[in-house]
Design an enzyme around this catalytic site. Structure first.
Site, PDB file in Angstrom:
ATOM      1  N   LEU A 115     104.678 -26.418  33.814  1.00 44.64           N
ATOM      2  CA  LEU A 115     105.364 -27.208  33.995  1.00 44.64           C
ATOM      3  C   LEU A 115     104.835 -27.513  32.628  1.00 44.64           C
ATOM      4  O   LEU A 115     106.341 -28.645  31.800  1.00 44.64           O
ATOM      5  CB  LEU A 115     105.722 -28.177  34.935  1.00 44.64           C
ATOM      6  CG  LEU A 115     106.263 -27.553  35.917  1.00 44.64           C
ATOM      7  CD1 LEU A 115     106.374 -29.090  37.439  1.00 44.64           C
ATOM      8  CD2 LEU A 115     108.100 -27.837  35.614  1.00 44.64           C
TER       9      LEU A 115
ATOM     10  N   VAL B 183     100.127 -28.367  34.311  1.00 43.54           N
ATOM     11  CA  VAL B 183     100.376 -28.305  35.653  1.00 43.54           C
ATOM     12  C   VAL B 183     101.865 -27.426  36.244  1.00 43.54           C
ATOM     13  O   VAL B 183     102.391 -26.751  35.106  1.00 43.54           O
ATOM     14  CB  VAL B 183     102.159 -30.409  35.450  1.00 43.54           C
ATOM     15  CG1 VAL B 183     102.510 -30.048  36.859  1.00 43.54           C
ATOM     16  CG2 VAL B 183     100.445 -31.098  35.020  1.00 43.54           C
TER      17      VAL B 183
ATOM     18  N   GLY C 219      94.578 -30.495  32.089  1.00 40.30           N
ATOM     19  CA  GLY C 219      94.722 -29.205  32.312  1.00 40.30           C
ATOM     20  C   GLY C 219      96.591 -28.830  32.227  1.00 40.30           C
ATOM     21  O   GLY C 219      96.824 -29.446  32.165  1.00 40.30           O
TER      22      GLY C 219
ATOM     23  N   ASP D  47      96.729 -46.217  30.599  1.00 40.70           N
ATOM     24  CA  ASP D  47      96.889 -44.575  29.197  1.00 40.70           C
ATOM     25  C   ASP D  47      99.242 -44.498  29.548  1.00 40.70           C
ATOM     26  O   ASP D  47      99.335 -43.695  29.907  1.00 40.70           O
ATOM     27  CB  ASP D  47      96.450 -43.390  29.930  1.00 40.70           C
ATOM     28  CG  ASP D  47      97.105 -41.968  28.860  1.00 40.70           C
ATOM     29  OD1 ASP D  47      97.679 -43.326  27.450  1.00 40.70           O
ATOM     30  OD2 ASP D  47      96.307 -40.936  29.378  1.00 40.70           O
TER      31      ASP D  47
END
Ligand SMILES: *[C@@H]1O[C@H](CO)[C@@H](O)[C@H](O)[C@H]1NC(C)=O
Ligand SMILES: *[C@@H]1O[C@H](CO)[C@@H](O)[C@H](O)[C@H]1NC(C)=O
Ligand SMILES: *[C@@H]1O[C@H](CO)[C@@H](O)[C@H](O)[C@H]1NC(C)=O
Ligand SMILES: *[C@@H]1O[C@H](CO)[C@@H](O)[C@H](O)[C@H]1NC(C)=O
Ligand SMILES: *[C@@H]1O[C@H](CO)[C@@H](O)[C@H](O)[C@H]1NC(C)=O
Ligand SMILES: *[C@@H]1O[C@H](CO)[C@@H](O)[C@H](O)[C@H]1NC(C)=O
Ligand SMILES: *[C@@H]1O[C@H](CO)[C@@H](O)[C@H](O)[C@H]1NC(C)=O
Length: 650
Positions: free
Chosen positions: A334, A342, A340, A456
Site C-alpha cells: 500500500l 505497509v 517500513g 508528526d
C-alpha cells in the site's frame, strides 16, 4: 542471559498474575451520531448537538411524560462466582436545561441488568424503575440520581443527588444547594463516580477532595454478574433537556481466583518452561553471538512494555500476518514510509493494513513501541485504529484498520509528474477533514487520561475512510506525557518532518503542545491551498514556504488568492477566509500566541471568531542566534540539518 531473565520474568508474571485483568474502558470526549453503534439507545433517546439526549430534545408535546435509557452496548463484569468484586471509575459531564418554569424530573447514572427502559418509568420514576419494580429485587438497578424536582414527599428538594438501590426512594440523598451547584441551570456539571468494591463515592463539580456522597455499598448484593452502565432520565408535565456531553469509563474486571491444583499445575508447568527456556535461550544466545544491536538492549522487554497497558491491542503470530498479506507480496503493497512498508492483508474476512518495520531502521523499534503503547490505548473516531502487533524473529509488525481511500496527500496535492487531474476533494469534504483532525488532536492534547503529543502531523499521515472522514495515523513519533505533571508538558527529542516543524522546536529540540498546533496549522493551510508546505515555490509564484507566502497575501489583503485554484472558487468565502486565518494563527512564530486545540475547535464550529493575526508576520525571536528570514526558510525546507534527512522521505 537476557532470554533466561525473560523466561524467569514470564514465569513470575504468571505466578504473581494480578487478580484484575480484562477491563472495560471507553472514552467519549463528545458524541456524534456514528457512535450509536457503541451505545444502546431507547426509543425516546437520541444523539444530537454533540451530546446524548436521554429524553427528547425537541420542545413540544413529545417532551412531556417521557423516560429514556442509554447504555454502553457491551456489559461490564461486576463480580464473579467467587464474589470477587470489580472496581470502576467513571467521569461524565451533564448539562440539564429546564424547559418549563420548574424543571422536571431528573437524570441518573445507572448500573442495570436491563438496557431497556421500564414501561411507565416517566415522571417521578426517572427511567430507573416503574411503580411495579419500585422497591423490588427484580429491578436489578442501582442509580446515582440527579433529581431536579421534588415529586413526592420523601424527596429532599428539587436540586439533589441520591443513591438509589432498586428504587427511586434514595437510601441517601444530599442537596447540592450548599455547594452552589444548580443541576438544571443549563451549565456543564462534571461528575466522577468511583467504586472500589466496597464504597460508592460521588464527586460533583471541580472539588475532587470532598465527595458529595460516599456510601458503603455491595453492588453484588443487588446486581447480576454482568451489568450495563449508562444513563436514564425522565420528564413529566415539567420538562427539561437531559444531556450527557462526555463520558469516560474505566473498569477493572476480575479474573477468577485460581484453585489450588491450578497453582500446582502452573508451578510444575513453569519449571518445565524454565528448563526449555534455558535450553532455547542458550541455543539462541550462541547462535546470535554479538549481532545484537544496542537499541534492542534499551528495550529488553518489548512485550512487557506493551502488555503493561490496560487495553493492549491483540498480539498476532508472524505466520498469521505473513499469510494474510500473501507473504508480503509486493502486489499487496500500500505504501512505503521511512520506517517500513505497509501491506494490505486479509484477516478472517476483514481487510487490514499491516506495517512491517524495516529491519535496518534502528528508530523503527522505538517507533514500534511508541505506536503500540500510545494509540493502542486510545479510541477515537478520528484516530486510525491499531488492531494488533507482532514481535517475532526480529520482525516488528503493526496491524491497523484498512482505510480504502488512502492518505489525504493524494487528494490535495497536484501530481506534478503525471500531469493528470487526480480526483480532488470539494471544499465541504476538506472542512470535514480539517475538523476531524482538529478533534483527534484536541482529544490527544486534552481529552485522554495522559496527554499525547503526535509530533508528526502532516497530510500523508491523515487517512480517509469511505466517507472521507479523517483519521489521524502514524503514531511512530508520538510520546505520552503525564498530564498531572503540568510543568513537563514537552518532550525533548527532536523529530518531525521539515516544513511542519515550528521554528522554536529546531532551536530547543523540544516537542510541545504548541509545536503540534504549528504542524496542524501548516496542514490546514495545505488543505485549503492545495500545495505542499515547502518546495515548489518558484513554480507557484509564491515567495517562500506556505506560511510565509500566505502571510504575505494576508498583509496585502489578498488572502483568498491563496485558495486552491482547483476548487474553482466553489466555497463560501467566509469559511475559506476563516480557515486560512486560523492556519496562520496556528503558525504564529511565537508559540505562546498560537491558539489551543480547544480554541481551534471553537473557531471551526463557528462558536468563536478566528484569532487576531497581525498583518505583518512577526519576526521569530529566540536567542542565542537570531536568524534572518531567508536563513529560516532554508533551514525549514532544505536538507541542511542532517538529522532530518531520514525522516524527510516519509
Ligand atoms: C403526564 O402525566 C401526568 C401524570 O400521570 C398526567 O396528569 C398528565 O396529564 C400527563 N400529561 C400529558 C400531556 O399526557
Ligand atoms: C417514550 O417514553 C414513554 C414513557 O416511558 C413511553 O410510554 C413511550 O412508549 C416512549 N416512546 C417511545 C417511542 O418509545
Ligand atoms: C479509580 O480512581 C482511584 C483514585 O484515583 C484509583 O485509586 C483507582 O485505582 C481507580 N480505579 C480504576 C479501576 O481505575
Ligand atoms: C427555567 O428556570 C428559570 C429559573 O427558575 C426561569 O427563569 C426560566 O424561565 C425557566 N425556563 C423556561 C423555559 O421556563
Ligand atoms: C439494546 O437493548 C434492547 C433492550 O434490552 C435489546 O433488546 C437489544 O438487543 C440491545 N441492542 C444491542 C445492539 O445490544
Ligand atoms: C418505592 O419503594 C420504596 C422502597 O424502596 C418504598 O418505601 C416506597 O413506598 C415505594 N413507593 C411507591 C410509590 O410505591
Ligand atoms: C468505605 O467503607 C468503609 C466501611 O465499609 C469505611 O470504613 C470507609 O471509611 C469508607 N471509605 C470512604 C472513603 O468512605
Amino acid at each position: 542471559m537476557r532470554f533466561l531473565l525473560a523466561a524467569i520474568s514470564v514465569i513470575l508474571a504468571v505466578l504473581l498474575a494480578p487478580t484484575q485483568v480484562q477491563s472495560l474502558d471507553f472514552q467519549f470526549p463528545n458524541f456524534v451520531n456514528s457512535e450509536t453503534s457503541q451505545l444502546n439507545l431507547s426509543d425516546n433517546s437520541s444523539i444530537a448537538l454533540g451530546a446524548i439526549q436521554v429524553t427528547p430534545d425537541v420542545n413540544g408535546a413529545s417532551m412531556v411524560n417521557r423516560s429514556g435509557r442509554v447504555t454502553y452496548r457491551w456489559p461490564f463484569r461486576l463480580w464473579n462466582n467467587k464474589k470477587k468484586k470489580a472496581s470502576f471509575n467513571t467521569t461524565f459531564v451533564l448539562n440539564i436545561k429546564n424547559m418549563t418554569a420548574s424543571s422536571g424530573e431528573g437524570l441518573a447514572f445507572i448500573l442495570t441488568a436491563d438496557p431497556a427502559v421500564p414501561d411507565g418509568s416517566e415522571g417521578q420514576w426517572l427511567g430507573i424503575v416503574n411503580p411495579r419494580l419500585n422497591g423490588s429485587i427484580e429491578a436489578k438497578t442501582v442509580a446515582v440520581e440527579f433529581d431536579t424536582r421534588k415529586s413526592f414527599p420523601e424527596d429532599l428538594d428539587d436540586n439533589h443527588i441520591g443513591l438509589d438501590v432498586n428504587s427511586v426512594y434514595s437510601t441517601r440523598s444530599v442537596s447540592l444547594n450548599d455547594r452552589g451547584i444548580y443541576i438544571s441551570a443549563a451549565k456543564d456539571i462534571k461528575v466522577v463516580v468511583q467504586y472500589d468494591g466496597k464504597n460508592l463515592t460521588v464527586f460533583v463539580g471541580e472539588d475532587m477532595k470532598n465527595p458529595v456522597l460516599s456510601e458503603p455499598l455491595d453492588l453484588s448484593a443487588y446486581l447480576p454478574e454482568m451489568v450495563y452502565v449508562g444513563f436514564s432520565g425522565s420528564t413529566s408535565d415539567n420538562t427539561q433537556l437531559n444531556c450527557v456531553k462526555s463520558w469516560e469509563f474505566i473498569g477493572a474486571e476480575i479474573k477468577d481466583s485460581k484453585l489450588l491444583w491450578v497453582w500446582i499445575l502452573t508451578a510444575v508447568g513453569s519449571v518445565l518452561i524454565l528448563l526449555i527456556g534455558i535450553g532455547i535461550a542458550f541455543f539462541l544466545y550462541r547462535k546470535r553471538g554479538y549481532e545484537e544491536d544496542g537499541l534492542e538492549d534499551a528495550y529488553p522487554n518489548i512485550e512487557e512494555a506493551i502488555l503493561g497497558c490496560s487495553t493492549a491491542p491483540k498480539k498476532f503470530k508472524f505466520n498469521e500476518l505473513s499469510k494474510s498479506t500473501g507473504k508480503f507480496n509486493p502486489k499487496n503493497k500500500l505504501g512505503k514510509g521511512g520506517f517500513g512498508t505497509v501491506y494490505k492483508g486479509i484477516l478472517g474476512n476483514k481487510e487490514v493494513a499491516v506495517k512491517r518495520v524495516s529491519k535496518k531502521s534502528t528508530q523503527g523499534k522505538q517507533e514500534f513501541i511508541a505506536e503500540v503503547t500510545t494509540i493502542g490505548n486510545l479510541h477515537h473516531r478520528n484516530l486510525v485504529k491499531l488492531i494488533g502487533w507482532c514481535h517475532e524473529r526480529r520482525e516488528y509488525l503493526l496491524v491497523y484498520e484498512y482505510l480504502p481511500n488512502g492518505s489525504l496527500d493524494k487528494y490535495i496535492f497536484r501530481d506534478q509528474n503525471s500531469g493528470t487531474q487526480e480526483a480532488t476533494l470539494s471544499w465541504g469534504k476538506r472542512l470535514i477533514v480539517i475538523s476531524g483532525v482538529a478533534q483527534a488532536l484536541d482529544y490527544l492534547h486534552n481529552g485522554c487520561m495522559k496527554r499525547v503529543l503526535h509530533r508528526d502531523i502532516k497530510a500523508s499521515n491523515i487517512m480517509l475512510d469511505l466517507d472521507f472522514n479523517a483519521k489521524l495515523g502514524d503514531f511512530g513519533l508520538a510520546r505520552t506525557i503525564i498530564q498531572n505533571d503540568q510543568t513537563h508538558h514537552s518532550t525533548k527529542e527532536l523529530a518531525g518532518t521539515p516544513g511542519y516543524m515550528a521554528p522554536e522546536s529546531i532551536l530547543t529540540g523540544r516537542a510541545t503542545v504548541e509545536t503540534d498546533v504549528y504542524a496542524f496549522g501548516v496542514l490546514i493551510l495545505e488543505v485549503a491551498c492545495g500545495r505542499k508546505p515547502g518546495g515548489q515555490t518558484e513554480r507557484d509564484g509564491y515567495i517562500c514556504n506556505i506560511v510565509h507566502g500566505l502571510w504575505e497575501l494576508y498583509r496585502t489583503g489578498k488572502i483568498l488568492e491563496g485558495a486552491d485554484p482547483r476548487l474553482d472558487g466553489i466555497f463560501k468565502t467566509k469559511e475559506m477566509e476563516c480557515v486560512l486565518i486560523l492556519g496562520l494563527a496556528c503558525c504564529h512564530p511565537n508559540p505562546n500566541s498560537r491558539p489551543s486545540m480547544k480554541t481551534v475547535l471553537q473557531v471551526l464550529t463557528g462558536e468563536a471568531p478566528p484569532p487576531e493575526v497581525p498583518a505583518e508576520r512577526p519576526v521569530f525571536m529566540w536567542p542565542p542566534t537570531p536568524l534572518s528570514f531567508k536563513e529560516w526558510d532554508n533551514s525549514l525546507v532544505g536538507g541542511q540539518l542532517s538529522p532530518f534527512s531520514e525522516l524527510s522521505g516519509r
